[in-house]
Write a protein that holds these residues in place. Sequence first.
Motif, PDB file in Angstrom:
ATOM      1  N   ASN A 180     125.782  57.098 -44.368  1.00 40.44           N
ATOM      2  CA  ASN A 180     127.233  56.914 -44.446  1.00 40.44           C
ATOM      3  C   ASN A 180     127.665  55.674 -43.665  1.00 40.44           C
ATOM      4  O   ASN A 180     128.486  54.884 -44.143  1.00 40.44           O
ATOM      5  CB  ASN A 180     127.941  58.162 -43.921  1.00 40.44           C
ATOM      6  CG  ASN A 180     129.433  58.110 -44.158  1.00 40.44           C
ATOM      7  OD1 ASN A 180     129.897  57.488 -45.085  1.00 40.44           O
ATOM      8  ND2 ASN A 180     130.175  58.773 -43.291  1.00 40.44           N
ATOM      9  N   GLU A 181     127.103  55.494 -42.462  1.00 36.79           N
ATOM     10  CA  GLU A 181     127.437  54.313 -41.669  1.00 36.79           C
ATOM     11  C   GLU A 181     127.002  53.037 -42.385  1.00 36.79           C
ATOM     12  O   GLU A 181     127.727  52.043 -42.382  1.00 36.79           O
ATOM     13  CB  GLU A 181     126.799  54.409 -40.293  1.00 36.79           C
ATOM     14  CG  GLU A 181     127.427  55.465 -39.405  1.00 36.79           C
ATOM     15  CD  GLU A 181     126.683  55.658 -38.097  1.00 36.79           C
ATOM     16  OE1 GLU A 181     125.630  55.015 -37.880  1.00 36.79           O
ATOM     17  OE2 GLU A 181     127.160  56.456 -37.280  1.00 36.79           O
ATOM     18  N   GLU A 182     125.828  53.060 -43.012  1.00 33.93           N
ATOM     19  CA  GLU A 182     125.352  51.892 -43.748  1.00 33.93           C
ATOM     20  C   GLU A 182     126.267  51.581 -44.923  1.00 33.93           C
ATOM     21  O   GLU A 182     126.624  50.427 -45.171  1.00 33.93           O
ATOM     22  CB  GLU A 182     123.918  52.136 -44.237  1.00 33.93           C
ATOM     23  CG  GLU A 182     123.337  51.012 -45.059  1.00 33.93           C
ATOM     24  CD  GLU A 182     123.155  49.728 -44.279  1.00 33.93           C
ATOM     25  OE1 GLU A 182     123.126  48.656 -44.920  1.00 33.93           O
ATOM     26  OE2 GLU A 182     123.062  49.773 -43.038  1.00 33.93           O
ATOM     27  N   ILE A 183     126.692  52.608 -45.654  1.00 35.48           N
ATOM     28  CA  ILE A 183     127.594  52.413 -46.792  1.00 35.48           C
ATOM     29  C   ILE A 183     128.939  51.857 -46.309  1.00 35.48           C
ATOM     30  O   ILE A 183     129.490  50.929 -46.911  1.00 35.48           O
ATOM     31  CB  ILE A 183     127.784  53.729 -47.562  1.00 35.48           C
ATOM     32  CG1 ILE A 183     126.497  54.103 -48.277  1.00 35.48           C
ATOM     33  CG2 ILE A 183     128.933  53.626 -48.553  1.00 35.48           C
ATOM     34  CD1 ILE A 183     126.492  55.507 -48.839  1.00 35.48           C
ATOM     35  N   MET A 184     129.460  52.410 -45.216  1.00 34.82           N
ATOM     36  CA  MET A 184     130.738  51.924 -44.686  1.00 34.82           C
ATOM     37  C   MET A 184     130.615  50.480 -44.218  1.00 34.82           C
ATOM     38  O   MET A 184     131.523  49.669 -44.430  1.00 34.82           O
ATOM     39  CB  MET A 184     131.214  52.816 -43.537  1.00 34.82           C
ATOM     40  CG  MET A 184     131.567  54.229 -43.968  1.00 34.82           C
ATOM     41  SD  MET A 184     132.887  54.284 -45.179  1.00 34.82           S
ATOM     42  CE  MET A 184     134.269  53.849 -44.154  1.00 34.82           C
ATOM     43  N   ARG A 185     129.486  50.124 -43.601  1.00 30.43           N
ATOM     44  CA  ARG A 185     129.290  48.759 -43.119  1.00 30.43           C
ATOM     45  C   ARG A 185     129.214  47.794 -44.299  1.00 30.43           C
ATOM     46  O   ARG A 185     129.862  46.756 -44.308  1.00 30.43           O
ATOM     47  CB  ARG A 185     128.011  48.675 -42.279  1.00 30.43           C
ATOM     48  CG  ARG A 185     127.821  47.314 -41.613  1.00 30.43           C
ATOM     49  CD  ARG A 185     126.496  47.220 -40.874  1.00 30.43           C
ATOM     50  NE  ARG A 185     125.347  47.425 -41.734  1.00 30.43           N
ATOM     51  CZ  ARG A 185     124.869  46.535 -42.618  1.00 30.43           C
ATOM     52  NH1 ARG A 185     125.469  45.376 -42.766  1.00 30.43           N
ATOM     53  NH2 ARG A 185     123.816  46.793 -43.342  1.00 30.43           N
ATOM     54  N   THR A 244     134.433  43.886 -48.506  1.00 27.44           N
ATOM     55  CA  THR A 244     135.887  43.749 -48.515  1.00 27.44           C
ATOM     56  C   THR A 244     136.312  42.523 -47.727  1.00 27.44           C
ATOM     57  O   THR A 244     137.224  41.797 -48.139  1.00 27.44           O
ATOM     58  CB  THR A 244     136.541  45.011 -47.938  1.00 27.44           C
ATOM     59  OG1 THR A 244     136.071  46.138 -48.659  1.00 27.44           O
ATOM     60  CG2 THR A 244     138.045  44.944 -48.034  1.00 27.44           C
ATOM     61  N   GLU A 245     135.646  42.271 -46.599  1.00 28.49           N
ATOM     62  CA  GLU A 245     135.962  41.078 -45.817  1.00 28.49           C
ATOM     63  C   GLU A 245     135.679  39.818 -46.632  1.00 28.49           C
ATOM     64  O   GLU A 245     136.450  38.864 -46.615  1.00 28.49           O
ATOM     65  CB  GLU A 245     135.137  41.050 -44.526  1.00 28.49           C
ATOM     66  CG  GLU A 245     135.583  42.027 -43.488  1.00 28.49           C
ATOM     67  CD  GLU A 245     134.688  42.014 -42.254  1.00 28.49           C
ATOM     68  OE1 GLU A 245     133.818  41.132 -42.132  1.00 28.49           O
ATOM     69  OE2 GLU A 245     134.868  42.902 -41.412  1.00 28.49           O
ATOM     70  N   THR A 254     137.330  49.545 -39.867  1.00 30.07           N
ATOM     71  CA  THR A 254     136.617  50.661 -40.473  1.00 30.07           C
ATOM     72  C   THR A 254     136.712  51.935 -39.659  1.00 30.07           C
ATOM     73  O   THR A 254     136.115  52.926 -40.004  1.00 30.07           O
ATOM     74  CB  THR A 254     135.130  50.306 -40.657  1.00 30.07           C
ATOM     75  OG1 THR A 254     134.585  49.986 -39.377  1.00 30.07           O
ATOM     76  CG2 THR A 254     134.969  49.153 -41.607  1.00 30.07           C
ATOM     77  N   GLY A 255     137.446  51.916 -38.588  1.00 25.54           N
ATOM     78  CA  GLY A 255     137.574  53.110 -37.758  1.00 25.54           C
ATOM     79  C   GLY A 255     138.976  53.229 -37.203  1.00 25.54           C
ATOM     80  O   GLY A 255     139.862  52.428 -37.504  1.00 25.54           O
TER      81      GLY A 255
END
Length: 126
Positions: A70-75, A81-82, A91-92
């Motif tokens: 999940n962290e990898e996908i969010m990163r 997006t950036e 992201t948090g």
Amino acid sequence: MFDLGAAEILVIIIVAVLVIGPKDMPLAMRSAGRWIGKIRKVSAHFRTGLDAMVREAELEDMEAKWKAQNEEIMRRSAVGTEADKGEPVMTGPPPIAEASAESASDPVASTPSDPQSEPAPAKPKE
């Protein structure tokens, strides 16, 4: 488990009849059956406990893998997006220290200057 054949069981029965006697044999067989039942219950309970512990350990490992994925996908999503927008993406949750610093630097916004200027409470509907 013990790998007893028909011949061994027959020898055990003959010795049991000679030692215990035919009169007390039904009582002895019931007692043996009860003891075997208790042993099976205890072993089943033990096996269930071990299975539960293994299941919990597997769940903890899976949760750790899911969190890492999940962290990898969010990163990756934030980096993409950036790149698309050209600006950083949060992201948090916002840091608490910044919110505290903003309210401390603006004392007028945090405390009302005139208590009479506050709006009156609304009247209940009848």
